[in-house]
Design an enzyme around this catalytic site. Structure first.
Site, PDB file in Angstrom:
ATOM      1  N   ASP A   1       0.856  -1.189   0.000  1.00  0.00           N
ATOM      2  CA  ASP A   1       0.000   0.000   0.000  1.00  0.00           C
ATOM      3  C   ASP A   1       0.890   1.236   0.000  1.00  0.00           C
ATOM      4  OD1 ASP A   1      -2.342   1.669   0.213  1.00  0.00           O
ATOM      5  OD2 ASP A   1      -3.338   0.029   1.274  1.00  0.00           O
TER       6      ASP A   1
ATOM      7  N   GLY B   1       4.120   1.386  -2.433  1.00  0.00           N
ATOM      8  CA  GLY B   1       4.031   1.654  -3.857  1.00  0.00           C
ATOM      9  C   GLY B   1       2.636   2.021  -4.302  1.00  0.00           C
ATOM     10  N   ASP B   2       2.524   2.241  -5.605  1.00  0.00           N
ATOM     11  CA  ASP B   2       1.279   2.610  -6.268  1.00  0.00           C
ATOM     12  C   ASP B   2       0.854   1.428  -7.128  1.00  0.00           C
ATOM     13  OD1 ASP B   2      -0.740   3.590  -7.853  1.00  0.00           O
ATOM     14  OD2 ASP B   2       0.432   5.222  -8.729  1.00  0.00           O
TER      15      ASP B   2
ATOM     16  N   HIS C   1     -13.899  -2.012  -6.711  1.00  0.00           N
ATOM     17  CA  HIS C   1     -15.136  -1.215  -6.739  1.00  0.00           C
ATOM     18  C   HIS C   1     -14.866   0.282  -6.643  1.00  0.00           C
ATOM     19  CE1 HIS C   1     -16.248  -0.810  -2.151  1.00  0.00           C
ATOM     20  NE2 HIS C   1     -14.972  -0.539  -2.375  1.00  0.00           N
TER      21      HIS C   1
END
Length: 352
Positions: free
Chosen positions: A218, A243-244, A262
């Site tokens: 995360d 990280g992304d 979602h």
């Protein structure tokens, strides 16, 4: 309703139609007032009323003295909460916290207090009021209210971000153990919890599967609040990675994406899922843990969450057909869907 046999049939039909319309109007007006209940629930959560009731029945005056609230207005809130069995009033005017309302306390396992505060936060509340904008413009209402997209707002507003992440953890905690038990994980390998927040799900997966190792992945500011440190059962079997997930994800045998897809539109989800497909080990699995919207007219929490997503984010809740199409675009195949005792299902995907 009795009617005059001498009344013309057309008049009787008109009277029945008018009565039906009166019932319809009464129903719709009552439903339109429904927003007041979550407002009352939030007021109780904000002021700690449930904690004040933990030791037993109390009058509004006693509760007001404990919580620093106005006794008369507190009574009015409690009276409405009693209509949904969150509290109960006795013949002496004292209120008791019911079994249904226990999770509103902050000091119990699976406390929902922070989840209630998150779900009724202005970041969801204000865009919902502008839902018609989503219909006429085909876009989220959030940007128009706050001036920037949802997650950009969180990056700029630390207080709001904290409400969200703590609230998400509170919403997830009651689900994690039963979701971890609903899937037959491999005996060995690495589980990567993508966008795993504070690590509640990964913690439960590792507890149940002592041969597995885990990676909690995360953003750095989210990982700062993780809860993996203090559990001896999983000591030495986990690590964190910053990280992304739109740029890359760590490699592993099982990738978990709980309440992630979602949040995002289809193209963004395809990017994320494609990253997972590229690094999942041969024979591995990608598990999308989200609600699967049923194709019927019955009430389902996913149908409510879907409109919350529509108003505040770019994502949506999806049907089985939606998931199959989305996974296919990412080079994956939907292999099965496993229901859990929660609103979420395990959508299992494998590489094509």
């Amino acid at each position: 309703m009795p009617h005059d046999e001498n009344q013309p049939a057309g008049d009787r039909s008109a009277t029945a139609a008018e009565e039906g319309l009166r019932r319809s109007a009464a129903f719709l007006i009552d439903e339109a007032l429904g927003f007041v209940f979550p407002a009352a629930l939030r007021a109780a959560a904000d002021t700690g009323v449930a904690d004040a009731l933990a030791n037993g029945p109390a009058t509004p005056a006693e509760l007001a003295a404990t919580t620093g609230t106005d006794a008369r207005n507190l009574y009015r809130v409690l009276r409405l909460l009693a209509t949904r069995n969150v509290v109960a009033e006795d013949e002496h005017g004292r209120f008791t916290l019911t079994e249904t309302g226990q999770a509103l306390r902050s000091d119990v396992p699976y406390s929902a207090r922070n989840a209630v505060r998150m779900l009724t936060d202005r970041t969801f509340w204000l865009p919902a009021e502008r839902m018609a904008h989503c219909l006429t413009e085909g876009t989220t209402a959030f940007d128009g209210v706050f001036g920037i997209p949802f997650f950009d707002h969180f990056a700029r507003d630390e207080e709001t971000a904290a409400v969200f992440h703590v609230g998400m953890a509170a919403m997830s905690d009651p689900e994690n153990a039963v979701i971890a038990a609903a899937y037959d994980f491999p005996e060995t390998g690495t589980v990567v919890d993508v966008g795993g927040g504070h690590g509640g799900l990964l913690l439960e997966v590792l507890r149940r599967n002592p041969g597995l190792e885990g990676v909690l992945y995360d953003r750095a500011h989210v990982l700062a609040g993780h809860r993996l440190d203090g559990d001896k059962e999983i000591a030495g079997r986990w690590s964190t990675a910053e990280g992304d997930f739109f740029a890359a994800v760590p490699a592993g045998d099982v990738h978990l994406l709980k309440r992630i897809t979602h949040d995002w539109d289809d193209d963004q989800c395809v990017t994320l899922l494609s990253h997972c497909r590229r690094v999942v080990h041969p024979g591995g699995r990608i598990l999308v843990l989200d609600a699967v919207v049923p194709r019927d007219n019955a009430p389902h929490q996913a149908k409510t969450l879907d409109l919350m997503m529509m108003a505040s984010l770019t994502g949506r809740e999806r049907t089985e057909a939606d998931f199959a199409e989305l996974l296919g675009r990412a080079g994956l195949r939907l292999s099965r869907i496993l229901p859990t005792p929660t609103v979420l299902s395990v959508v299992e995907a494998v590489s094509v």
